[in-house]
Design an enzyme around this catalytic site. Structure first.
Site, PDB file in Angstrom:
ATOM      1  N   PRO A  60      -4.939   1.104  18.215  1.00  0.00           N
ATOM      2  CA  PRO A  60      -4.629   0.584  16.880  1.00  0.00           C
ATOM      3  C   PRO A  60      -4.710   1.606  15.733  1.00  0.00           C
ATOM      4  O   PRO A  60      -4.380   1.271  14.600  1.00  0.00           O
ATOM      5  CB  PRO A  60      -5.657  -0.531  16.684  1.00  0.00           C
ATOM      6  CG  PRO A  60      -6.749  -0.245  17.647  1.00  0.00           C
ATOM      7  CD  PRO A  60      -6.151   0.493  18.782  1.00  0.00           C
ATOM      8  N   TYR A 116       3.881   6.573   9.652  1.00  0.00           N
ATOM      9  CA  TYR A 116       3.045   5.435   9.270  1.00  0.00           C
ATOM     10  C   TYR A 116       3.879   4.323   8.627  1.00  0.00           C
ATOM     11  O   TYR A 116       3.707   3.145   8.932  1.00  0.00           O
ATOM     12  CB  TYR A 116       1.922   5.887   8.330  1.00  0.00           C
ATOM     13  CG  TYR A 116       0.769   4.906   8.260  1.00  0.00           C
ATOM     14  CD1 TYR A 116      -0.407   5.121   8.973  1.00  0.00           C
ATOM     15  CD2 TYR A 116       0.859   3.748   7.483  1.00  0.00           C
ATOM     16  CE1 TYR A 116      -1.464   4.216   8.929  1.00  0.00           C
ATOM     17  CE2 TYR A 116      -0.180   2.833   7.435  1.00  0.00           C
ATOM     18  CZ  TYR A 116      -1.338   3.072   8.149  1.00  0.00           C
ATOM     19  OH  TYR A 116      -2.382   2.160   8.101  1.00  0.00           O
ATOM     20  N   LYS A 144       0.347   0.111  14.802  1.00  0.00           N
ATOM     21  CA  LYS A 144       1.738   0.001  15.255  1.00  0.00           C
ATOM     22  C   LYS A 144       2.090  -1.142  16.186  1.00  0.00           C
ATOM     23  O   LYS A 144       3.273  -1.442  16.375  1.00  0.00           O
ATOM     24  CB  LYS A 144       2.137   1.310  15.968  1.00  0.00           C
ATOM     25  CG  LYS A 144       2.259   2.496  15.046  1.00  0.00           C
ATOM     26  CD  LYS A 144       3.350   2.275  14.035  1.00  0.00           C
ATOM     27  CE  LYS A 144       3.426   3.365  13.009  1.00  0.00           C
ATOM     28  NZ  LYS A 144       3.984   2.912  11.739  1.00  0.00           N
ATOM     29  N   TYR A 197      -9.539   5.903   6.528  1.00  0.00           N
ATOM     30  CA  TYR A 197      -9.734   6.322   7.917  1.00  0.00           C
ATOM     31  C   TYR A 197     -10.768   7.447   7.883  1.00  0.00           C
ATOM     32  O   TYR A 197     -10.481   8.528   7.374  1.00  0.00           O
ATOM     33  CB  TYR A 197      -8.429   6.840   8.520  1.00  0.00           C
ATOM     34  CG  TYR A 197      -7.381   5.768   8.787  1.00  0.00           C
ATOM     35  CD1 TYR A 197      -6.551   5.290   7.782  1.00  0.00           C
ATOM     36  CD2 TYR A 197      -7.203   5.261  10.078  1.00  0.00           C
ATOM     37  CE1 TYR A 197      -5.593   4.317   8.045  1.00  0.00           C
ATOM     38  CE2 TYR A 197      -6.232   4.298  10.349  1.00  0.00           C
ATOM     39  CZ  TYR A 197      -5.439   3.827   9.333  1.00  0.00           C
ATOM     40  OH  TYR A 197      -4.482   2.873   9.596  1.00  0.00           O
ATOM     41  N   HIS A 251       0.844  -1.202   0.000  1.00  0.00           N
ATOM     42  CA  HIS A 251       0.000   0.000   0.000  1.00  0.00           C
ATOM     43  C   HIS A 251       0.874   1.244   0.000  1.00  0.00           C
ATOM     44  O   HIS A 251       1.675   1.434   0.899  1.00  0.00           O
ATOM     45  CB  HIS A 251      -0.930   0.001   1.223  1.00  0.00           C
ATOM     46  CG  HIS A 251      -2.121  -0.887   1.055  1.00  0.00           C
ATOM     47  ND1 HIS A 251      -3.401  -0.469   1.289  1.00  0.00           N
ATOM     48  CD2 HIS A 251      -2.214  -2.168   0.636  1.00  0.00           C
ATOM     49  CE1 HIS A 251      -4.247  -1.460   1.026  1.00  0.00           C
ATOM     50  NE2 HIS A 251      -3.547  -2.505   0.636  1.00  0.00           N
TER      51      HIS A 251
HETATM   52  P1  FAD Z   1       0.655 -11.206  21.644  1.00  0.00           P
HETATM   53  O1  FAD Z   1       0.382 -11.327  20.203  1.00  0.00           O
HETATM   54  O2  FAD Z   1      -0.456 -10.843  22.567  1.00  0.00           O
HETATM   55  O3  FAD Z   1       1.279 -12.603  22.113  1.00  0.00           O
HETATM   56  C1  FAD Z   1       1.442 -12.966  23.462  1.00  0.00           C
HETATM   57  C2  FAD Z   1       1.344 -14.479  23.567  1.00  0.00           C
HETATM   58  O4  FAD Z   1       1.621 -14.875  24.896  1.00  0.00           O
HETATM   59  C3  FAD Z   1      -0.057 -14.992  23.242  1.00  0.00           C
HETATM   60  O5  FAD Z   1       0.028 -16.002  22.261  1.00  0.00           O
HETATM   61  C4  FAD Z   1      -0.565 -15.529  24.572  1.00  0.00           C
HETATM   62  O6  FAD Z   1      -1.436 -16.634  24.401  1.00  0.00           O
HETATM   63  C5  FAD Z   1       0.740 -15.891  25.260  1.00  0.00           C
HETATM   64  N1  FAD Z   1       0.668 -15.922  26.725  1.00  0.00           N
HETATM   65  C6  FAD Z   1       0.073 -15.032  27.550  1.00  0.00           C
HETATM   66  N2  FAD Z   1       0.232 -15.384  28.836  1.00  0.00           N
HETATM   67  C7  FAD Z   1       0.947 -16.551  28.825  1.00  0.00           C
HETATM   68  C8  FAD Z   1       1.415 -17.421  29.847  1.00  0.00           C
HETATM   69  N3  FAD Z   1       1.176 -17.177  31.146  1.00  0.00           N
HETATM   70  N4  FAD Z   1       2.125 -18.520  29.481  1.00  0.00           N
HETATM   71  C9  FAD Z   1       2.373 -18.788  28.175  1.00  0.00           C
HETATM   72  N5  FAD Z   1       1.938 -17.987  27.162  1.00  0.00           N
HETATM   73  C10 FAD Z   1       1.239 -16.896  27.488  1.00  0.00           C
HETATM   74  N6  FAD Z   1      -0.869  -3.910  15.544  1.00  0.00           N
HETATM   75  C11 FAD Z   1      -0.341  -3.457  14.373  1.00  0.00           C
HETATM   76  O7  FAD Z   1       0.883  -3.308  14.287  1.00  0.00           O
HETATM   77  N7  FAD Z   1      -1.115  -3.168  13.278  1.00  0.00           N
HETATM   78  C12 FAD Z   1      -2.450  -3.352  13.317  1.00  0.00           C
HETATM   79  O8  FAD Z   1      -3.090  -3.146  12.289  1.00  0.00           O
HETATM   80  C13 FAD Z   1      -3.063  -3.817  14.531  1.00  0.00           C
HETATM   81  N8  FAD Z   1      -4.373  -4.055  14.599  1.00  0.00           N
HETATM   82  C14 FAD Z   1      -4.885  -4.677  15.706  1.00  0.00           C
HETATM   83  C15 FAD Z   1      -6.214  -5.015  15.713  1.00  0.00           C
HETATM   84  C16 FAD Z   1      -6.756  -5.686  16.817  1.00  0.00           C
HETATM   85  C17 FAD Z   1      -8.231  -6.043  16.798  1.00  0.00           C
HETATM   86  C18 FAD Z   1      -5.937  -6.030  17.945  1.00  0.00           C
HETATM   87  C19 FAD Z   1      -6.507  -6.756  19.137  1.00  0.00           C
HETATM   88  C20 FAD Z   1      -4.601  -5.678  17.934  1.00  0.00           C
HETATM   89  C21 FAD Z   1      -4.064  -5.012  16.835  1.00  0.00           C
HETATM   90  N9  FAD Z   1      -2.722  -4.682  16.784  1.00  0.00           N
HETATM   91  C22 FAD Z   1      -2.207  -4.124  15.636  1.00  0.00           C
HETATM   92  C23 FAD Z   1      -1.835  -4.977  17.897  1.00  0.00           C
HETATM   93  C24 FAD Z   1      -1.055  -6.275  17.706  1.00  0.00           C
HETATM   94  O9  FAD Z   1      -1.931  -7.320  17.390  1.00  0.00           O
HETATM   95  C25 FAD Z   1      -0.258  -6.572  18.976  1.00  0.00           C
HETATM   96  O10 FAD Z   1       0.505  -5.444  19.288  1.00  0.00           O
HETATM   97  C26 FAD Z   1       0.653  -7.793  18.802  1.00  0.00           C
HETATM   98  O11 FAD Z   1      -0.098  -8.981  18.832  1.00  0.00           O
HETATM   99  C27 FAD Z   1       1.728  -7.859  19.893  1.00  0.00           C
HETATM  100  O12 FAD Z   1       2.481  -9.044  19.784  1.00  0.00           O
HETATM  101  P2  FAD Z   1       3.078  -9.740  21.065  1.00  0.00           P
HETATM  102  O13 FAD Z   1       3.813 -10.928  20.556  1.00  0.00           O
HETATM  103  O14 FAD Z   1       3.798  -8.738  21.892  1.00  0.00           O
HETATM  104  O15 FAD Z   1       1.820 -10.165  21.947  1.00  0.00           O
HETATM  105  C1  PHB Z   2      -6.260  -3.867  10.305  1.00  0.00           C
HETATM  106  O1  PHB Z   2      -6.269  -4.154   9.089  1.00  0.00           O
HETATM  107  O2  PHB Z   2      -6.592  -4.688  11.179  1.00  0.00           O
HETATM  108  C2  PHB Z   2      -5.855  -2.511  10.728  1.00  0.00           C
HETATM  109  C3  PHB Z   2      -5.346  -1.624   9.778  1.00  0.00           C
HETATM  110  C4  PHB Z   2      -4.969  -0.352  10.164  1.00  0.00           C
HETATM  111  C5  PHB Z   2      -5.103   0.041  11.480  1.00  0.00           C
HETATM  112  C6  PHB Z   2      -5.598  -0.852  12.436  1.00  0.00           C
HETATM  113  C7  PHB Z   2      -5.979  -2.132  12.052  1.00  0.00           C
HETATM  114  O3  PHB Z   2      -4.760   1.305  11.838  1.00  0.00           O
END
Ligand code: FAD
Ligand code: PHB
Length: 393
Positions: free
Chosen positions: A292, A384, A296, A200, A73
């Site tokens: 979100p 971005y 990021k 957006y 994009h």
């Molecule tokens: P997580 O993905 O949360 O992974 C943590 C892992 O630890 C999980 O698998 C969990 O099951 C495990 N865990 C927890 N506790 C324990 C335990 N006690 N023992 C063993 N395992 C455990 N970010 C973006 O960059 N762009 C986006 O467009 C965006 N959109 C989003 C949309 C939604 C709806 C959501 C909810 C989030 C979005 N995010 C986005 C944020 C992004 O998904 C998170 O920042 C990302 O998942 C962080 O990764 P992580 O590995 O730190 O944590």
């Molecule tokens: C997504 O596709 O899930 C998404 C895209 C852009 C954002 C947040 C979420 O800013």
């Protein structure tokens, strides 16, 4: 009892990418994950990868499926006063972002780790950390109903916002937090996206976002109350509200289709300082959360573990702990800039119930400025597509 160099709690993007980056440097790790492989490979979350993070994945040899399937994009649309304004990332920064599902990245990383003989223990719940200030910290976990222990040189807390690692060192941390008075209701729908680029939308009813997962699947969000009852939102009501918020002078119709997934996400800004204590290092959502709106969270997680992998490399190969000592400061510098950007995008695009008519006009003026000044548009674009990762890319 099991022994490893780096015990990683959590098989999200942070934990899995860290395990892979360590493997490339010949460092042994074990990943503990509370959920099943099936569950983490299908958990719908983020969708946008920064240019620098995509480069990092390619350089690490795990970018193959992403390069084949991701949608590049080169800009986004800001829609306000029912009019479109495009921010052209490519013209302003020479860079683009990739739309690629987080769960596919998780799938790719799991496949790479297992193919290389890596150890990921699924359905293994970390319950307690011990000896974090000692030379051999331990992770206690439950697997198949049994209590087990993983002895490590270093622990990486990649267990997300609700994990156990950050609470284990809570007394050493200062927490910075902001809750927003709204959440996002997100859907996944079998419907071709009505726009080739993300939209957006700032609308009087509240914010809405049009995103996608593929040319056939739309990902749509609408601003809702933080404690919104999902049951109050029939599919028809969701489509009607989305159509209203995306309305555009001259007409715009969202493509509708079968809704395959629905959920509500709370909106929060959160930072833990520092991101380390003793031999425990926090990375990703365990250390910080962004709303979100700036897309990021996943990208920040990837940046953290790139820094952590380099620091661990210096420690294990040259017995040089200086980069690790600076881990938190290095990551927090980028984290706070990303926090600022995510907070700013959130403030500019949402409807705040407490806003006066004056504040609402200032918000619209900000949008008008960002979309008419090259300097302001460049600032949005460079954030971005992604600020440089510390030490490269
Ligand atoms: P997580 O993905 O949360 O992974 C943590 C892992 O630890 C999980 O698998 C969990 O099951 C495990 N865990 C927890 N506790 C324990 C335990 N006690 N023992 C063993 N395992 C455990 N970010 C973006 O960059 N762009 C986006 O467009 C965006 N959109 C989003 C949309 C939604 C709806 C959501 C909810 C989030 C979005 N995010 C986005 C944020 C992004 O998904 C998170 O920042 C990302 O998942 C962080 O990764 P992580 O590995 O730190 O944590
Ligand atoms: C997504 O596709 O899930 C998404 C895209 C852009 C954002 C947040 C979420 O800013």
């Amino acid at each position: 009892m099991m022994r490893t160099q780096v015990g990683i709690v959590g098989a999200g993007p942070a934990g899995l990418l860290l395990s892979h980056l360590l493997h490339l440097r010949g460092i042994d790790s074990v990943v503990l994950e509370a959920r099943s492989r099936e569950y983490v490979e299908h958990r719908i979350r983020a969708g946008v990868l920064e240019y620098v993070v995509a480069q990092l994945l390619i350089e690490a040899g795990v970018g193959g499926p992403m390069q084949a399937d991701a949608l590049p994009h080169e800009g986004i649309i800001l829609r306000f006063n029912e009019t479109d304004h495009r921010i052209d990332f490519h013209a302003l920064t020479g860079r683009h972002v990739l739309v690629y599902s987080q769960h596919l990245l998780v799938r790719d990383l799991i496949a790479a780790r297992l193919a290389a003989g890596g150890t990921i223990l699924f359905e293994s719940v970390a319950t307690r950390l011990e000896g974090v200030e000692e030379a051999r910290p331990r992770i206690h976990y439950t697997q198949d109903g049994e209590e087990r222990e993983l002895v490590c040189d270093v622990i990486a807390g990649c267990d997300g916002f609700h994990g156990i690692c950050r609470p284990a060192i809570a007394q050493h941390l200062r927490l910075f937090e902001r809750d927003y008075p709204f959440g996002w209701l997100g859907i996944l729908a079998d419907a071709p996206p009505a726009s080739a680029e993300l939209v957006y939308a700032n609308h009087a009813h509240g914010f809405a976002l049009l995103s996608m997962r593929s040319p056939m699947v739309s990902r749509l969000y609408l601003q809702c109350a933080p404690d919104e009852d999902l049951n109050a939102w029939s599919d028809d009501r969701i489509w009607a509200e989305l159509q209203t918020r995306f309305s555009r002078v001259g007409g715009f119709a969202l493509t509708e289709g079968r809704i395959t997934q629905k959920g509500i996400t709370p909106m929060r800004s959160f930072v833990s300082e520092p991101m380390q204590h003793g031999r425990l290092y926090l990375a990703g959502d365990a250390a910080h959360i962004v709303p979100p709106t700036g897309a990021k969270g996943l990208n920040l997680a990837a940046g953290d573990v790139a820094v952590l992998a380099r620091g661990l490399d210096a420690l294990f190969k040259r017995n040089d702990g200086s980069a690790l000592k600076a881990y938190s400061a290095t990551c927090l510098d980028r984290t706070w800039k990303v926090q600022r950007f995510s907070w700013w995008m959130t403030s500019m695009l949402h409807r705040f119930a407490g806003h006066s008519a004056f504040e609402r006009q200032v918000q619209l003026a900000e949008l008008a400025y960002v979309t008419s000044s090259k300097a302001a548009a460049t600032s949005l674009a460079e954030n971005y597509v992604g600020l440089p990762l510390p030490g490269g890319a």
